[in-house]
Design an enzyme around this catalytic site. Structure first.
Site, PDB file in Angstrom:
ATOM      1  N   VAL A   1       0.860  -1.187   0.000  1.00 24.93           N
ATOM      2  CA  VAL A   1       0.000   0.000   0.000  1.00 24.93           C
ATOM      3  C   VAL A   1       0.893   1.234   0.000  1.00 24.93           C
ATOM      4  O   VAL A   1       2.085   1.144   0.293  1.00 24.93           O
ATOM      5  CB  VAL A   1      -0.935   0.051   1.244  1.00 24.93           C
ATOM      6  CG1 VAL A   1      -2.116  -0.861   1.070  1.00 24.93           C
ATOM      7  CG2 VAL A   1      -0.184  -0.284   2.522  1.00 24.93           C
TER       8      VAL A   1
ATOM      9  N   CYS B   1      20.896  17.256  16.250  1.00 19.60           N
ATOM     10  CA  CYS B   1      22.134  16.745  16.828  1.00 19.60           C
ATOM     11  C   CYS B   1      23.353  17.243  16.050  1.00 19.60           C
ATOM     12  O   CYS B   1      23.764  18.381  16.252  1.00 19.60           O
ATOM     13  CB  CYS B   1      22.079  15.223  16.939  1.00 19.60           C
ATOM     14  SG  CYS B   1      23.243  14.612  18.162  1.00 19.60           S
TER      15      CYS B   1
ATOM     16  N   MET C   1      22.735  20.515  14.669  1.00 21.74           N
ATOM     17  CA  MET C   1      22.864  21.656  15.592  1.00 21.74           C
ATOM     18  C   MET C   1      24.330  22.024  15.773  1.00 21.74           C
ATOM     19  O   MET C   1      24.712  23.196  15.760  1.00 21.74           O
ATOM     20  CB  MET C   1      22.219  21.284  16.934  1.00 21.74           C
ATOM     21  CG  MET C   1      22.464  22.254  18.058  1.00 21.74           C
ATOM     22  SD  MET C   1      23.973  21.798  18.989  1.00 21.74           S
ATOM     23  CE  MET C   1      23.764  22.787  20.448  1.00 21.74           C
TER      24      MET C   1
ATOM     25  N   HIS D   1      17.392  14.471  19.694  1.00 20.13           N
ATOM     26  CA  HIS D   1      16.719  13.948  18.497  1.00 20.13           C
ATOM     27  C   HIS D   1      15.207  13.986  18.706  1.00 20.13           C
ATOM     28  O   HIS D   1      14.616  12.984  19.124  1.00 20.13           O
ATOM     29  CB  HIS D   1      17.152  12.504  18.242  1.00 20.13           C
ATOM     30  CG  HIS D   1      18.568  12.361  17.815  1.00 20.13           C
ATOM     31  ND1 HIS D   1      18.947  12.418  16.490  1.00 20.13           N
ATOM     32  CD2 HIS D   1      19.701  12.176  18.519  1.00 20.13           C
ATOM     33  CE1 HIS D   1      20.255  12.261  16.398  1.00 20.13           C
ATOM     34  NE2 HIS D   1      20.745  12.121  17.619  1.00 20.13           N
TER      35      HIS D   1
ATOM     36  N   GLU E   1      12.956  13.734  16.632  1.00 21.06           N
ATOM     37  CA  GLU E   1      12.250  12.811  15.726  1.00 21.06           C
ATOM     38  C   GLU E   1      11.817  11.521  16.410  1.00 21.06           C
ATOM     39  O   GLU E   1      10.838  10.888  16.009  1.00 21.06           O
ATOM     40  CB  GLU E   1      13.109  12.499  14.490  1.00 21.06           C
ATOM     41  CG  GLU E   1      14.396  11.700  14.724  1.00 21.06           C
ATOM     42  CD  GLU E   1      15.620  12.559  15.044  1.00 21.06           C
ATOM     43  OE1 GLU E   1      15.444  13.707  15.499  1.00 21.06           O
ATOM     44  OE2 GLU E   1      16.750  12.066  14.834  1.00 21.06           O
TER      45      GLU E   1
HETATM   46  N1  GLN Z   1      28.759  13.197  16.088  1.00 20.88           N
HETATM   47  C1  GLN Z   1      28.115  14.059  17.004  1.00 20.88           C
HETATM   48  C2  GLN Z   1      28.382  13.664  18.450  1.00 20.88           C
HETATM   49  O1  GLN Z   1      28.778  12.569  18.718  1.00 20.88           O
HETATM   50  C3  GLN Z   1      26.608  14.103  16.731  1.00 20.88           C
HETATM   51  C4  GLN Z   1      25.917  12.809  16.989  1.00 20.88           C
HETATM   52  C5  GLN Z   1      24.558  12.734  16.370  1.00 20.88           C
HETATM   53  O2  GLN Z   1      24.231  13.459  15.451  1.00 20.88           O
HETATM   54  N2  GLN Z   1      23.744  11.816  16.846  1.00 20.88           N
HETATM   55  O3  GLN Z   1      28.190  14.458  19.333  1.00 20.88           O
END
Ligand code: GLN
Length: 539
Positions: free
Chosen positions: A242, A385, A388, A514, A516
């Site tokens: 689907v 993460c 940022m 995160h 999400e």
């Molecule tokens: N590599 C980065 C850290 O270890 C970001 C990790 C991530 O994006 N989950 O802090």
């Protein structure tokens, strides 16, 4: 009532959508008033999924209590709208680890320690514990891999033993593939018959058989499967391809799969209310207006299939938020190494830009270029993460003029380490303690009044899930803030920067966590929602 256990196995091929079938069945039974928990058993010897590379394994999903798991747990959480824990994820590695620990500590009192019953009993103990901890009425257990593999056979054996000991409380559901070969144009049932035979040879008789196929299964095929696989025709369930996975609970429910299961377990049919799912599917099928999101990352080399797998929670979170805004999300995969060669101008066609999590140095200059583009062209930007951390680097380099500012993950010698390793993480890395040692799981963040983040959440404090070793370096906080970077969320003691944003921009947010992982189809995440609203020109 005794706790009930439903095992879901797969046959014929991998990648069948067994996880979605498990999640959908869980949602159906939950809608009938039962408390459900779902467990994934994975056959590899890794203790968790945290040490497996993304191309191999897809996304690493993180729970509130900080275990790095298989992406199927993400599906269970999304379909059930509950938070799972480390009890919901079992690997061969965990099981052997525990059996060997007990052996060394003489807990087997000098017995021969054997695969059966010692390893199988440890598997059963873990499955039961998952049910007890969740206070579940029904525990749904998905076997990783396919029936007939050496690697997962002890899990099958454990399920056989559990049923032998509790015949009324255990069901087996087998999900098999029914191909429609191009030269025949006809759906074939034999592969499923054969995978059921393999199950039978392990002493397991499925109670229901689910046929995955391109198209719906007709009556004739249901009859054939029933006859050859020793189940009643009503217990043969069609699960066709689907356009949206969120339609599957409806398709299975329309064939009374929930009622059949409850009857077999001796449970009351319960009420069924799947109307929120029906409404959602209606929206998914009718939304027209597109919102174009460029997702900039590096794990694109192995083709579309893997790509979707690596970012599945991000993709789902973007969809959830878009649908509630009556928008049809169109995602574009932007390979950051291509941005390095060709520049970021192509992103001008996008309504918004997302940079998901990641590790290491490959492709990061391209990501930083894409972020610069988003900042300058005032494209809505959401950085998750690494997204940022790289936005912080971009701001330091191009706004604060800290030339070659970087994260020490990429350049340990940089003069301006605006992102650096967390002190406690450094010790772990020196001791080669890699597995399960990142800053993992849910931590609180306090939000600053009057910021975009706070108005998106409409709260002063939130809990979000983390998976990282590096952090914003507070030595540069003043300098960056002076130049206009807004720190809109920190750990409650104010020390750890959790969210950054920009003023004078339609939407520019980076989160150390995160978000999400906490988005649900019927409850989109507030930051994704605000981002999508900004992409569509609403704010
Ligand atoms: N590599 C980065 C850290 O270890 C970001 C990790 C991530 O994006 N989950 O802090």
């Amino acid at each position: 009532m005794n706790t009930k256990y439903i095992f879901i196995s797969g046959g014929v091929i991998s990648g069948l959508g067994k996880g979605i079938t498990t999640a959908s069945l869980s949602a159906i039974l939950q809608s009938k008033g039962y408390k459900i928990t779902a467990v994934k058993v994975d056959m590899y010897l890794n203790i968790d999924a945290g040490t497996i590379r993304p191309q191999e394994h897809g996304e690493v999903f993180v729970t509130d209590d900080g275990i790095e798991t298989d992406q199927d747990l993400g599906n269970y959480e999304r379909f059930l709208d509950i938070s799972l824990t480390r009890n919901n994820y079992i690997t061969t590695g965990q099981v052997y680890n525990e059996v060997l620990r007990r052996e060394r500590e003489f807990e087997y009192n000098g017995e021969d320690v054997e695969a059966i019953p010692h390893v199988t009993d440890e598997i059963i103990r873990r499955i039961k514990r998952a049910g007890e901890m969740a206070k579940a009425d029904i525990v749904i257990i998905e076997f990783g891999g396919t029936v007939g593999e050496y690697q997962n056979s002890l899990f099958f054996e454990a399920s056989r033993i559990l049923k032998m000991r509790n015949p009324a409380d255990v069901l087996q559901v087998h999900v098999g593939y029914m191909p429609i070969p191009g030269n025949l144009g006809e759906m074939k049932t034999k592969p499923v018959q054969q995978s059921v035979r393999v199950l039978n040879s392990m002493g397991i008789q499925p109670d229901l058989v689910v046929g995955r196929s391109e198209r719906s299964m007709d009556r004739v095929r249901k009859e054939r499967i029933a006859l050859f696989c020793n189940v009643s025709e009503q217990d043969v369930i069609s699960n066709p391809d689907v356009s949206s996975i969120y339609e599957i609970p409806l398709i299975l429910s329309d064939q009374n799969m929930g009622e059949r299961i409850l009857e077999k377990l001796g449970l009351k049919p319960g009420k069924k209310d799947l109307s929120p799912w029906r409404d959602l599917v209606k929206t998914i099928k009718t939304v027209e207006q597109e919102v174009k999101i460029g997702v900039v990352g590096k794990y694109f080399a192995t083709g579309d299939f893997q790509l979707e797998d690596v970012y599945i929670s991000v993709i789902e979170a973007l969809k959830h938020a878009s649908w509630t805004q009556n928008l049809n999300p169109r995602l574009f995969w932007v390979d950051s190494e291509k941005v390095e060669e060709e520049g970021a101008e192509k992103l001008a066609e996008m309504d918004g830009i997302v940079v998901p999590g990641g590790f290491g140095s490959r492709g990061i200059e391209g990501i930083i270029e894409a972020i610069k583009f988003a900042r300058e062209a005032k494209k809505p930007y959401l950085g998750l993460c690494y997204g940022m951390q790289l936005a912080t680097i971009e701001f330091a380099r191009n706004v604060c003029e800290l030339k070659n500012a970087n994260t020490t993950e990429v350049d340990s010698e940089t003069k301006y380490p605006v992102i650096h390793i967390m002190p406690e993480q450094e010790k772990l890395l020196i001791g080669k303690e890699y597995g399960g040692t990142m800053r993992l799981g849910a931590f609180p963040a306090k939000l600053v009044k009057g910021t975009v983040a706070q108005s998106a959440y409409r709260k002063d404090q939130v809990e979000e899930r983390h998976r990282h070793r590096y952090e914003f370096n507070n030595l540069f906080r003043q300098e960056l803030e002076k130049n206009g970077l807004v720190i809109s969320g920190t750990s409650p003691n104010g020390h750890l920067v959790e969210i950054i944003e920009l003023k004078d921009h339609p939407f520019f947010i980076g989160t150390q966590f995160h978000p999400e992982f906490k988005s649900r189809p019927l409850k989109p995440h507030p930051l994704f929602l605000s981002f999508i609203r900004a992409c569509s020109g609403k704010s």
